[in-house]
Enzyme design. Structure first.
Site, short mmCIF file in Angstrom:
data_model
loop_
_atom_site.label_atom_id
_atom_site.label_comp_id
_atom_site.label_asym_id
_atom_site.label_seq_id
_atom_site.Cartn_x
_atom_site.Cartn_y
_atom_site.Cartn_z
N CYS A 135 0.83 -1.21 0.00
CA CYS A 135 0.00 0.00 0.00
C CYS A 135 0.86 1.26 0.00
O CYS A 135 1.37 1.67 1.05
CB CYS A 135 -0.94 0.00 1.19
SG CYS A 135 -2.00 1.46 1.25
N CYS A 138 -0.46 4.13 2.11
CA CYS A 138 -0.26 3.96 3.55
C CYS A 138 1.20 4.19 3.93
O CYS A 138 1.49 4.81 4.95
CB CYS A 138 -0.60 2.54 4.01
SG CYS A 138 -2.03 1.81 3.25
N ASP A 139 2.13 3.67 3.16
CA ASP A 139 3.52 3.59 3.61
C ASP A 139 4.52 4.42 2.81
O ASP A 139 5.68 4.52 3.21
CB ASP A 139 3.97 2.11 3.58
CG ASP A 139 3.14 1.25 4.53
OD1 ASP A 139 2.70 1.80 5.56
OD2 ASP A 139 2.93 0.07 4.25
#
Ligand code: NDP
Length: 314
Positions: A135, A138-139
Protein backbone atom coordinates in the site's frame (compact mmCIF):
# COMPACT_ATOMS: atom_id res chain seq x y z
CA UNK A 1 -30.19 -22.73 16.95
CA UNK A 2 -28.84 -19.32 17.93
CA UNK A 3 -30.83 -16.42 16.49
CA UNK A 4 -29.27 -12.94 16.35
CA UNK A 5 -30.58 -9.64 15.15
CA UNK A 6 -27.43 -8.43 13.43
CA UNK A 7 -24.48 -10.56 12.40
CA UNK A 8 -21.29 -8.92 11.17
CA UNK A 9 -18.84 -11.03 9.19
CA UNK A 10 -15.28 -9.66 9.27
CA UNK A 11 -13.41 -7.33 11.55
CA UNK A 12 -11.45 -4.57 9.86
CA UNK A 13 -12.35 -0.87 10.13
CA UNK A 14 -15.65 -1.59 8.31
CA UNK A 15 -16.74 -4.46 10.55
CA UNK A 16 -15.83 -2.83 13.85
CA UNK A 17 -17.42 0.48 12.85
CA UNK A 18 -20.58 -1.35 11.83
CA UNK A 19 -20.47 -3.07 15.25
CA UNK A 20 -20.10 0.25 17.08
CA UNK A 21 -23.11 1.75 15.32
CA UNK A 22 -25.20 -1.43 15.55
CA UNK A 23 -24.46 -1.78 19.27
CA UNK A 24 -25.46 1.82 19.92
CA UNK A 25 -28.68 1.20 17.99
CA UNK A 26 -29.38 -1.72 20.35
CA UNK A 27 -29.14 -4.32 17.57
CA UNK A 28 -26.96 -6.55 19.80
CA UNK A 29 -24.47 -7.25 17.02
CA UNK A 30 -22.44 -10.43 16.95
CA UNK A 31 -19.13 -10.07 15.08
CA UNK A 32 -17.13 -13.00 13.72
CA UNK A 33 -13.59 -11.77 13.33
CA UNK A 34 -12.51 -14.10 10.55
CA UNK A 35 -9.16 -15.39 9.41
CA UNK A 36 -7.24 -12.20 10.18
CA UNK A 37 -8.83 -10.42 13.18
CA UNK A 38 -8.48 -6.68 12.62
CA UNK A 39 -7.97 -7.09 8.89
CA UNK A 40 -5.28 -5.69 6.62
CA UNK A 41 -4.25 -2.93 9.04
CA UNK A 42 -2.84 -5.52 11.38
CA UNK A 43 -0.07 -6.19 8.86
CA UNK A 44 0.90 -2.55 8.36
CA UNK A 45 3.06 -0.52 10.66
CA UNK A 46 2.33 3.14 11.24
CA UNK A 47 -0.93 4.69 10.06
CA UNK A 48 -0.53 8.43 9.55
CA UNK A 49 -3.57 9.25 7.45
CA UNK A 50 -6.40 8.23 9.76
CA UNK A 51 -7.92 11.46 11.13
CA UNK A 52 -7.84 11.91 14.87
CA UNK A 53 -4.31 10.59 15.39
CA UNK A 54 -2.12 13.68 14.94
CA UNK A 55 1.03 11.73 15.75
CA UNK A 56 0.08 8.58 13.83
CA UNK A 57 -0.81 5.21 15.27
CA UNK A 58 0.34 1.63 14.72
CA UNK A 59 -2.12 -0.34 12.54
CA UNK A 60 -2.56 -3.24 15.00
CA UNK A 61 -2.97 -0.81 17.92
CA UNK A 62 -5.63 1.12 16.05
CA UNK A 63 -7.56 -2.05 15.30
CA UNK A 64 -7.37 -3.02 18.99
CA UNK A 65 -8.90 0.34 19.84
CA UNK A 66 -11.71 -0.16 17.30
CA UNK A 67 -12.37 -3.60 18.80
CA UNK A 68 -12.29 -2.32 22.38
CA UNK A 69 -14.75 0.43 21.53
CA UNK A 70 -17.14 -2.04 19.86
CA UNK A 71 -16.95 -4.40 22.86
CA UNK A 72 -17.43 -1.59 25.39
CA UNK A 73 -20.60 -0.53 23.60
CA UNK A 74 -21.97 -4.07 23.75
CA UNK A 75 -20.88 -5.86 20.56
CA UNK A 76 -20.31 -9.57 21.02
CA UNK A 77 -16.97 -10.03 19.23
CA UNK A 78 -16.05 -13.66 18.66
CA UNK A 79 -13.19 -15.59 17.12
CA UNK A 80 -14.40 -17.77 14.30
CA UNK A 81 -14.56 -18.04 10.56
CA UNK A 82 -17.81 -18.00 8.65
CA UNK A 83 -17.44 -20.93 6.29
CA UNK A 84 -20.87 -21.13 4.66
CA UNK A 85 -23.98 -19.02 4.21
CA UNK A 86 -27.48 -19.55 2.90
CA UNK A 87 -29.11 -16.26 2.00
CA UNK A 88 -32.77 -15.73 1.19
CA UNK A 89 -34.43 -12.50 0.18
CA UNK A 90 -35.77 -10.88 3.35
CA UNK A 91 -34.18 -13.52 5.58
CA UNK A 92 -33.64 -14.72 8.17
CA UNK A 93 -30.15 -15.54 6.90
CA UNK A 94 -28.37 -18.77 7.79
CA UNK A 95 -24.67 -18.66 8.58
CA UNK A 96 -22.29 -21.44 9.58
CA UNK A 97 -19.23 -20.71 11.71
CA UNK A 98 -16.20 -22.99 11.55
CA UNK A 99 -18.28 -25.48 9.54
CA UNK A 100 -20.43 -26.45 12.52
CA UNK A 101 -22.05 -23.68 14.56
CA UNK A 102 -25.24 -22.60 12.76
CA UNK A 103 -26.73 -19.16 13.35
CA UNK A 104 -29.85 -17.40 12.07
CA UNK A 105 -29.55 -13.66 11.59
CA UNK A 106 -32.21 -11.09 10.76
CA UNK A 107 -29.62 -8.85 9.13
CA UNK A 108 -26.10 -9.66 7.95
CA UNK A 109 -23.34 -7.13 7.33
CA UNK A 110 -20.47 -8.44 5.21
CA UNK A 111 -17.13 -6.77 5.90
CA UNK A 112 -14.71 -9.50 4.93
CA UNK A 113 -12.35 -7.13 3.12
CA UNK A 114 -9.83 -7.98 0.48
CA UNK A 115 -6.34 -9.40 0.52
CA UNK A 116 -3.44 -7.96 -1.43
CA UNK A 117 -1.92 -10.31 -3.95
CA UNK A 118 1.77 -10.97 -3.42
CA UNK A 119 4.53 -12.12 -5.74
CA UNK A 120 5.23 -15.15 -3.59
CA UNK A 121 9.02 -14.89 -3.33
CA UNK A 122 10.62 -15.59 0.09
CA UNK A 123 12.37 -12.20 0.46
CA UNK A 124 9.04 -10.43 -0.02
CA UNK A 125 7.59 -12.27 2.94
CA UNK A 126 10.71 -11.88 5.07
CA UNK A 127 10.87 -8.10 4.57
CA UNK A 128 7.12 -7.48 4.73
CA UNK A 129 6.64 -4.49 7.03
CA UNK A 130 10.39 -3.73 6.88
CA UNK A 131 10.42 -1.98 3.54
CA UNK A 132 8.02 -4.22 1.63
CA UNK A 133 4.44 -3.00 1.45
CA UNK A 134 1.29 -3.53 -0.61
CA UNK A 135 0.00 0.00 0.00
CA UNK A 136 1.87 3.05 -1.29
CA UNK A 137 -0.72 5.47 0.07
CA UNK A 138 -0.26 3.96 3.55
CA UNK A 139 3.52 3.59 3.61
CA UNK A 140 5.01 5.76 0.85
CA UNK A 141 5.59 8.66 3.19
CA UNK A 142 8.21 6.69 5.12
CA UNK A 143 10.46 6.76 2.02
CA UNK A 144 10.33 10.45 1.26
CA UNK A 145 13.38 11.63 -0.62
CA UNK A 146 14.53 8.06 -1.21
CA UNK A 147 14.50 5.59 -4.11
CA UNK A 148 11.75 2.95 -4.27
CA UNK A 149 10.38 0.32 -6.65
CA UNK A 150 6.84 -0.74 -7.43
CA UNK A 151 5.65 -3.89 -9.22
CA UNK A 152 2.53 -3.95 -11.38
CA UNK A 153 1.12 -2.38 -14.50
CA UNK A 154 -2.55 -1.82 -13.73
CA UNK A 155 -4.38 1.33 -12.68
CA UNK A 156 -3.43 0.80 -9.05
CA UNK A 157 0.28 0.46 -9.82
CA UNK A 158 0.20 3.56 -12.05
CA UNK A 159 -1.73 5.57 -9.49
CA UNK A 160 0.60 4.48 -6.70
CA UNK A 161 3.74 5.09 -8.80
CA UNK A 162 2.51 8.63 -9.49
CA UNK A 163 1.77 9.12 -5.79
CA UNK A 164 5.25 7.85 -4.85
CA UNK A 165 6.91 10.06 -7.47
CA UNK A 166 5.71 13.12 -5.56
CA UNK A 167 7.27 11.96 -2.31
CA UNK A 168 10.28 9.92 -3.33
CA UNK A 169 13.44 10.76 -5.23
CA UNK A 170 13.11 8.02 -7.85
CA UNK A 171 10.53 5.32 -8.60
CA UNK A 172 11.40 2.17 -10.58
CA UNK A 173 8.29 0.55 -11.99
CA UNK A 174 8.69 -3.16 -12.67
CA UNK A 175 6.36 -4.29 -15.48
CA UNK A 176 6.36 -7.93 -16.55
CA UNK A 177 5.15 -7.42 -20.13
CA UNK A 178 6.14 -4.86 -22.74
CA UNK A 179 2.95 -2.92 -22.08
CA UNK A 180 0.72 -1.65 -19.30
CA UNK A 181 -2.69 -2.96 -18.37
CA UNK A 182 -3.71 0.43 -16.99
CA UNK A 183 -5.94 2.92 -18.80
CA UNK A 184 -4.24 5.17 -21.35
CA UNK A 185 -4.64 8.24 -19.14
CA UNK A 186 -2.84 6.55 -16.22
CA UNK A 187 -0.08 5.24 -18.49
CA UNK A 188 0.39 8.66 -19.95
CA UNK A 189 0.78 10.19 -16.52
CA UNK A 190 3.42 7.61 -15.54
CA UNK A 191 5.38 7.93 -18.79
CA UNK A 192 5.42 11.71 -18.45
CA UNK A 193 6.71 11.75 -14.90
CA UNK A 194 10.43 12.42 -14.96
CA UNK A 195 11.41 10.49 -11.84
CA UNK A 196 9.53 7.28 -12.75
CA UNK A 197 11.64 4.81 -14.72
CA UNK A 198 9.59 1.98 -16.23
CA UNK A 199 11.40 -1.34 -16.57
CA UNK A 200 9.41 -3.30 -19.16
CA UNK A 201 9.68 -7.09 -19.63
CA UNK A 202 11.00 -7.22 -16.10
CA UNK A 203 10.40 -9.49 -13.14
CA UNK A 204 11.49 -9.29 -9.54
CA UNK A 205 14.21 -11.85 -9.00
CA UNK A 206 14.91 -11.02 -5.35
CA UNK A 207 14.52 -8.21 -2.84
CA UNK A 208 17.88 -7.71 -1.17
CA UNK A 209 18.60 -6.63 2.41
CA UNK A 210 18.92 -8.14 5.86
CA UNK A 211 16.85 -6.05 8.30
CA UNK A 212 15.39 -3.70 5.71
CA UNK A 213 15.20 -3.34 1.95
CA UNK A 214 18.51 -2.30 0.38
CA UNK A 215 18.07 -3.18 -3.30
CA UNK A 216 16.02 -5.15 -5.78
CA UNK A 217 17.42 -7.57 -8.34
CA UNK A 218 15.38 -7.41 -11.53
CA UNK A 219 15.51 -9.91 -14.35
CA UNK A 220 14.71 -8.99 -17.94
CA UNK A 221 12.55 -11.87 -19.15
CA UNK A 222 13.50 -11.29 -22.81
CA UNK A 223 17.29 -11.07 -22.48
CA UNK A 224 17.68 -13.03 -19.23
CA UNK A 225 19.95 -10.29 -17.87
CA UNK A 226 19.71 -9.20 -14.25
CA UNK A 227 20.39 -5.79 -12.74
CA UNK A 228 20.37 -4.48 -9.17
CA UNK A 229 18.72 -1.21 -8.20
CA UNK A 230 19.45 0.27 -4.76
CA UNK A 231 16.11 1.11 -3.10
CA UNK A 232 14.66 1.54 0.40
CA UNK A 233 11.02 0.69 -0.25
CA UNK A 234 9.47 -2.06 -2.39
CA UNK A 235 5.78 -1.83 -3.23
CA UNK A 236 3.62 -4.59 -4.64
CA UNK A 237 0.58 -3.41 -6.62
CA UNK A 238 -0.50 -6.46 -8.59
CA UNK A 239 -4.13 -6.44 -7.53
CA UNK A 240 -6.34 -7.43 -4.64
CA UNK A 241 -8.60 -10.38 -4.11
CA UNK A 242 -11.89 -9.65 -2.32
CA UNK A 243 -12.69 -12.27 0.33
CA UNK A 244 -16.11 -13.05 -1.02
CA UNK A 245 -15.98 -16.63 -2.34
CA UNK A 246 -18.57 -18.06 0.06
CA UNK A 247 -21.14 -15.44 -0.97
CA UNK A 248 -20.84 -16.13 -4.71
CA UNK A 249 -23.98 -18.28 -5.05
CA UNK A 250 -26.17 -15.52 -3.57
CA UNK A 251 -24.77 -12.05 -4.18
CA UNK A 252 -24.27 -9.99 -7.31
CA UNK A 253 -20.56 -9.39 -7.87
CA UNK A 254 -18.38 -7.92 -10.57
CA UNK A 255 -16.04 -10.12 -12.58
CA UNK A 256 -13.31 -9.79 -9.93
CA UNK A 257 -15.59 -10.85 -7.09
CA UNK A 258 -16.29 -7.44 -5.53
CA UNK A 259 -19.83 -7.38 -4.12
CA UNK A 260 -22.09 -4.91 -5.90
CA UNK A 261 -23.95 -2.54 -3.61
CA UNK A 262 -26.76 -0.22 -4.62
CA UNK A 263 -25.21 3.17 -5.42
CA UNK A 264 -24.72 5.36 -2.36
CA UNK A 265 -25.75 2.60 0.06
CA UNK A 266 -24.65 -0.75 1.49
CA UNK A 267 -27.65 -2.71 0.13
CA UNK A 268 -26.78 -5.88 -1.79
CA UNK A 269 -29.18 -7.68 -4.14
CA UNK A 270 -30.43 -9.80 -1.20
CA UNK A 271 -32.74 -7.95 1.17
CA UNK A 272 -31.33 -8.07 4.68
CA UNK A 273 -27.72 -8.54 3.54
CA UNK A 274 -25.51 -5.46 3.53
CA UNK A 275 -21.89 -4.99 2.56
CA UNK A 276 -19.20 -2.54 3.67
CA UNK A 277 -15.47 -1.99 3.23
CA UNK A 278 -13.06 -3.48 0.73
CA UNK A 279 -15.31 -6.45 -0.10
CA UNK A 280 -17.29 -3.93 -2.19
CA UNK A 281 -14.71 -1.20 -2.84
CA UNK A 282 -11.85 -1.61 -5.28
CA UNK A 283 -11.27 2.08 -5.80
CA UNK A 284 -10.62 3.83 -2.46
CA UNK A 285 -9.63 0.97 -0.11
CA UNK A 286 -8.70 3.23 2.80
CA UNK A 287 -9.32 2.57 6.49
CA UNK A 288 -11.31 5.76 6.78
CA UNK A 289 -13.54 4.99 3.77
CA UNK A 290 -14.04 1.42 5.03
CA UNK A 291 -15.04 2.76 8.46
CA UNK A 292 -17.46 5.20 6.80
CA UNK A 293 -19.07 2.43 4.80
CA UNK A 294 -19.32 0.27 7.96
CA UNK A 295 -21.32 3.08 9.53
CA UNK A 296 -23.56 3.19 6.43
CA UNK A 297 -24.17 -0.56 6.62
CA UNK A 298 -25.23 -0.43 10.28
CA UNK A 299 -27.58 2.50 9.60
CA UNK A 300 -29.02 0.76 6.52
CA UNK A 301 -29.52 -2.48 8.50
CA UNK A 302 -31.14 -0.64 11.40
CA UNK A 303 -33.57 1.17 9.09
CA UNK A 304 -34.32 -1.97 7.11
CA UNK A 305 -35.01 -3.99 10.27
CA UNK A 306 -37.12 -1.15 11.68
CA UNK A 307 -39.26 -1.01 8.54
CA UNK A 308 -39.65 -4.80 8.54
CA UNK A 309 -40.71 -4.89 12.20
CA UNK A 310 -43.18 -2.05 11.60
CA UNK A 311 -44.83 -4.07 8.81
CA UNK A 312 -44.95 -7.21 10.99
CA UNK A 313 -46.61 -5.42 13.92
CA UNK A 314 -49.06 -3.48 11.75
P1 NDP B 1 -5.27 -5.26 -12.18
O1 NDP B 1 -5.69 -6.66 -12.06
O2 NDP B 1 -5.96 -4.37 -13.13
O3 NDP B 1 -3.72 -5.22 -12.58
C1 NDP B 1 -2.80 -6.03 -11.96
C2 NDP B 1 -1.45 -5.77 -12.60
O4 NDP B 1 -0.48 -6.52 -11.88
C3 NDP B 1 -1.38 -6.20 -14.06
O5 NDP B 1 -0.68 -5.25 -14.79
C4 NDP B 1 -0.62 -7.53 -13.98
O6 NDP B 1 0.23 -7.74 -15.09
C5 NDP B 1 0.27 -7.31 -12.79
N1 NDP B 1 0.60 -8.58 -12.15
C6 NDP B 1 -0.24 -9.54 -11.69
N2 NDP B 1 0.44 -10.53 -11.15
C7 NDP B 1 1.76 -10.21 -11.29
C8 NDP B 1 2.96 -10.86 -10.92
N3 NDP B 1 2.95 -12.04 -10.28
N4 NDP B 1 4.12 -10.26 -11.21
C9 NDP B 1 4.14 -9.04 -11.82
N5 NDP B 1 3.05 -8.38 -12.19
C10 NDP B 1 1.85 -8.97 -11.92
O7 NDP B 1 -5.29 -4.68 -10.66
P2 NDP B 1 -5.38 -3.19 -10.14
O8 NDP B 1 -5.30 -3.28 -8.67
O9 NDP B 1 -4.43 -2.30 -10.83
O10 NDP B 1 -6.84 -2.72 -10.53
C11 NDP B 1 -7.99 -3.46 -10.10
C12 NDP B 1 -9.25 -2.80 -10.66
O11 NDP B 1 -9.48 -1.55 -10.03
C13 NDP B 1 -9.15 -2.50 -12.17
O12 NDP B 1 -10.42 -2.71 -12.73
C14 NDP B 1 -8.78 -1.05 -12.19
O13 NDP B 1 -9.18 -0.40 -13.39
C15 NDP B 1 -9.54 -0.51 -10.98
N6 NDP B 1 -8.88 0.69 -10.45
C16 NDP B 1 -9.33 1.91 -10.86
C17 NDP B 1 -8.76 3.06 -10.39
C18 NDP B 1 -9.29 4.35 -10.84
O14 NDP B 1 -10.16 4.36 -11.70
N7 NDP B 1 -8.83 5.45 -10.30
C19 NDP B 1 -7.64 3.04 -9.45
C20 NDP B 1 -7.22 1.72 -9.09
C21 NDP B 1 -7.83 0.61 -9.59
P3 NDP B 1 -0.34 -8.08 -16.55
O15 NDP B 1 -0.86 -6.80 -17.10
O16 NDP B 1 0.86 -8.58 -17.27
O17 NDP B 1 -1.39 -9.12 -16.35
Amino acid sequence: MEHVECLIIGSGPAGYTAAIYAARADMKPVVYEGLQPGGQLTITTEVENYPGFPHGVQGPEMMNMFREQAVRLGADVRYGIVTKVEFTNGGPQKVWVDDKHEIMADAVIISTGASAKWLGIPSEQRLNGSGVSACAVCDGFFYRGQDVAIVGAGDTACEEATYLSKICNKVYMIVRRDEFRASKAMQHRVLNTKNIEVLFNSETDEILGEKGVEAVRVKNNKSGETAEYPIKGFFVAIGHQPNTDIFKPYLAMDEQGYIITKAGSSYTNVEGVFCAGDAQDKIYRQAVTAAGSGCMAALDAERWLGAKQAVQTA
